[in-house]
Write an enzyme that holds these catalytic residues in place. Structure first.
Site, PDB file in Angstrom:
ATOM      1  N   LYS A 177     -21.785 -11.475   2.033  1.00 53.58           N
ATOM      2  CA  LYS A 177     -20.379 -11.519   2.449  1.00 53.58           C
ATOM      3  C   LYS A 177     -20.260 -11.809   3.948  1.00 53.58           C
ATOM      4  O   LYS A 177     -19.387 -12.571   4.381  1.00 53.58           O
ATOM      5  CB  LYS A 177     -19.702 -10.191   2.112  1.00 53.58           C
ATOM      6  CG  LYS A 177     -19.551  -9.954   0.610  1.00 53.58           C
ATOM      7  CD  LYS A 177     -18.980  -8.572   0.310  1.00 53.58           C
ATOM      8  CE  LYS A 177     -18.833  -8.357  -1.187  1.00 53.58           C
ATOM      9  NZ  LYS A 177     -18.299  -7.015  -1.520  1.00 53.58           N
TER      10      LYS A 177
ATOM     11  N   SER B 279     -14.500  -4.437  -4.814  1.00 55.09           N
ATOM     12  CA  SER B 279     -14.580  -4.514  -3.358  1.00 55.09           C
ATOM     13  C   SER B 279     -13.342  -5.131  -2.717  1.00 55.09           C
ATOM     14  O   SER B 279     -13.240  -5.167  -1.500  1.00 55.09           O
ATOM     15  CB  SER B 279     -15.823  -5.308  -2.940  1.00 55.09           C
ATOM     16  OG  SER B 279     -15.765  -6.623  -3.429  1.00 55.09           O
TER      17      SER B 279
END
Length: 774
Positions: free
Chosen positions: A721, A678
């Site tokens: 996140k 990511s």
């Protein structure tokens, strides 16, 4: 009973001894008072009263320590021994009763009265009793072999019943208290009746001893002395009806089996093992193994259930009392209750609460048990490497035990507890087996109605158990095991949620733990928020609770020392108590920087902000990757480098940049391992920023996987996140377009503070992340 005129004579107390009339025996006298009493008796007419002590342990007896009835005796002979004691020969004459003590100081002297034998008006009855007693006495002598035949002959020649009774009494193995009872019985008839009872009892005991001896002698020919002693004990216990022996143990185990309500198949096995145990000698090594096995079979709950409280409103109230937030988890539990209330036949689902440490996974499982009013059992699986920990050891091994599942069921005492399997992601495997594979049978609703433990050896029904597992990182759980569980993610708490948890739950708990009250310590709301922002950075609330505890300790010290009677913690005084802030709240970067981009990462401890730096230096085009990166992250860096090189002209970069510069990509906090795809768009953005000289906006964070053609692929853990970006003070997040559907999982208070920009190509990322040069 008739009494003669009273007389005054010296008294000699006897310890552990009693003299009957007509008895002649030797006595050793050593106590000063006794010696003086003897000397006084010899001065007068050699007569002395012999009385037994009530308590043998008394060295210096008083008037209350002696029986009131004794025997008047005549001192026949007295001899002083070298050790200072005196040996005397005495002959018992008459029963006598102490009327009063006339001398107690130098020696005992009493006024006494003679107790004559009371004879019946019918002498024939006494004579018949005497003859009967003589026959019994002869039988007793034959069995005991402790009385000489000469004694029997001397007794046979006695014609007077009273004297006969006293002679026989002196040869019976009686305690002093029992002999005293006979001495005090002046009725000859009653004395003879009592002697008959004693002789009958002694004969029965001697016959029993002889029978036991014969029983043991038969088995003595084949066994050792120890076996002889055990058999003797067994025979004694059998005759006495004592249930403390092995027969008693077998009876207890049989009773337990009957009351255990086992299935028929297990019941047959239990009785079979009990028969083996009963026939096996106690000294056999396997005896204790079989007993332990039977006790396990009887202690496990086979059919006992606790009634469920299937009240959705009550469960909602309990869950809200114990936990703030966690709405999806609570909703799932309430759904389970609602379905079970309607069907009353739902098999226990396997719930997996996944999330970072400190978010309340274990305590939530306890609350579920409290809401259902079920028993709660917790088993920690962290570090379990041995398959036998789950399935149990086979009974052929020394120290074999059932596995943790059966042990937990035994602890619960019911077939439908809430069973928490804590830290299921931390099981390991080695040469001893794979415990995670053993868990497949436990956690499969289609199989766990016939779970087999190696120790129990019989199938056990786990279908009614509500299994709840917890994990920090579901990626560490093997696929087949993960497939059997329903994952309920717990991402962590927002700042507002943490504030409410701290005020409503943690602070009152710590006040009580530190002996404080709200009147003695108060933490203002603004200072609590400052504590959360500047002294903790976590998904859960464990560090927050530690910091609150620290504040309580500081306050307690001030109150006890007398510095203050009441402590109020404000935004200005919190640094005084906790020191300088540990974290910086606000923008992750103070200003826009070239070659530095802010990425978002997901870890087992929750989401975190990841700074990625790119440095250029004149060289030959070497690419260096540092920061303890994993293989996947290194591949993402190479993919970003390849994209930059392939699209250099469009990006405004010299096509030969890779020949002129050495490129160094570094991810700070180098001691922490980092991996995952990511960070792809973040590395590409930092790389392009370094070559174009365009700074990256300080308020922008990003996450997404990159392909060689610049496509942005979806990632996982967006909720965690986003919350980490919110904690770090970022205001804009660039996310893959395919992750738009995940935005509804993010708490509203976090969504309001962030701007989400969905992108599908790297060009869009650069457009929003890079600042144009003036």
């Amino acid at each position: 009973m008739t009494e003669s005129n009273n007389r005054t004579i010296p008294l000699l107390p006897l310890r552990g001894l009693l003299v009957f009339p007509t008895m002649v025996l030797h006595l050793d006298v050593g106590r000063d008072k006794s010696v003086q009493a003897l000397e006084q008796a010899m001065v007068e007419d050699s007569e002395i009263l012999l009385t037994s002590q009530v308590d043998l342990s008394v060295d210096e007896p008083g008037a209350d320590d002696m029986y009131q009835v004794g025997t008047m005796a005549k001192v026949k002979q007295m001899l002083k021994l070298p050790n200072g004691t005196i040996r005397v020969l005495v002959e018992g004459l008459e029963r006598a009763k102490i009327e009063r003590f006339t001398q107690k100081e130098e020696y005992f002297q009493v006024e006494m009265s003679i107790l004559s034998n009371v004879e019946e008006s019918n002498p024939s009855e006494e004579l018949a009793l005497m003859r009967n007693a003589l026959e019994q006495f002869e039988e007793y002598i034959r069995l005991s072999k402790k009385v000489s035949k000469e004694t029997l002959q001397s007794v046979q020649d006695i014609a007077e019943p009273g004297r006969f009774a006293d002679i026989v009494s002196s040869h019976l193995p009686l305690k002093v208290a029992e002999k005293q009872e006979l001495l005090e019985t002046v009725s000859v008839k009653k004395r003879l009746q009592r002697i008959l009872d004693i002789l009958n009892n002694e004969k029965e005991v001697l016959g029993l001893e002889q029978k036991i001896g014969q029983t043991v002698k038969k088995s003595m020919e084949k066994t050792q002395k120890e076996y002889y002693l055990r058999e003797q004990m067994k025979a004694i216990q059998k005759e006495l009806g004592d249930k403390d022996g092995k027969d008693g143990e077998v009876g207890e185990l049989r009773e337990k089996i009957e009351q255990s309500d086992m299935p028929d198949q297990v019941l047959t096995k239990a009785y079979k093992e009990l028969d083996r145990y009963e026939k096996m000698p106690s000294t056999a090594a396997e005896s204790s193994v079989i007993r332990t096995y039977i006790e396990w079979l009887t202690s496990i709950p086979w059919k006992e259930e606790t009634p469920d409280r299937l009240d959705v409103n009550h469960a909602q109230k309990i869950l809200d009392e114990d936990h703030y937030g966690l709405e999806k988890v609570k909703e799932r539990v309430l759904e389970h209750l609602a379905v079970q209330e309607l069907t009353n036949s739902l098999k226990g689902p396997i719930l997996c609460l996944s999330g970072p440490p400190g978010v309340g996974k274990t305590s939530l499982a306890k609350s579920i048990a409290r809401a259902l009013e079920r028993k709660f059992v917790r088993v920690s699986l962290g570090g379990v490497r041995d398959e036998a920990e789950i399935r149990g050891h086979r009974r052929t091994y020394v120290g074999a035990m059932p596995g943790r599942i059966i042990q937990g069921m035994n602890k619960a005492g019911s077939t439908n507890p809430v069973f928490l399997l804590d830290e299921i992601d931390k099981m390991a495997s080695d040469f001893r087996g794979d415990p995670s594979s053993a868990m497949l049978e436990v956690l499969d609703p289609e199989q766990n109605n016939s779970f087999s433990d190696h120790y129990i050896e019989e199938t056990y029904d786990l279908s009614k158990v509500l299994f709840i597992t917890t994990a920090n990182n579901i990626s560490a759980i093997p696929g087949p095991l993960l497939d059997r569980m329903e994952i309920i993610p717990i991402a962590g708490y927002t700042e507002l949620e943490k504030e409410r948890i701290a005020i409503d739950y943690l602070f009152p708990k710590q006040l009580e733990a530190h002996g404080l009250t709200k009147s003695k310590l108060q933490i203002k709301d603004d200072s609590m928020m400052k504590l959360i922002r500047y002294y903790t950075r976590e998904a859960g609330v464990r560090s927050l609770e530690r910091e609150i505890a620290k504040v309580c300790r500081k306050a307690a010290k001030k109150i006890v020392a007398g510095e203050k009677k009441r402590v109020v913690v404000t935004e200005n005084t919190i640094e005084e108590m906790l020191g300088r802030p540990k974290f910086r709240y606000g923008q992750a970067e103070i200003e826009n920087q070239v070659g530095t981009a802010m990425g978002l990462a997901y870890t087992t401890a929750g989401g975190t902000v990841l700074s990625i730096e790119v440095s250029l230096a004149k060289g030959k085009g070497d690419l260096s990757l540092t920061g303890k990166l994993g293989d996947v992250m290194k591949e993402s860096a190479r993919a970003a480098f390849s994209y930059t090189r392939a699209n250099a002209e469009q990006l405004g970069i010299s096509p030969d940049f890779y020949k002129e510069y050495d490129i160094h990509i570094h991810v700070p906090e180098g001691a922490t391992p980092k991996d995952g795809p990511s960070a792809g768009i973040t590395i590409a953005t930092a790389l392009i920023s370094a070559f174009t000289g365009k700074p990256v906006k300080k308020e922008v964070g990003m996450t997404g996987e990159i392909t060689l053609r610049g496509r942005v692929l979806p990632i996982g853990g967006l909720k965690e996140k986003a919350m980490s970006a919110h904690r770090a003070g970022l205001t804009t997040i660039i996310i893959p377009k395919d992750n738009e559907k995940d935005l509804e999982d993010i708490p509203e208070s976090v969504r309001k503070g962030l701007t989400f920009i969905p992108v599908s190509q790297l060009d869009e990322v650069l457009e929003h992340a890079l600042e144009e040069k003036e």
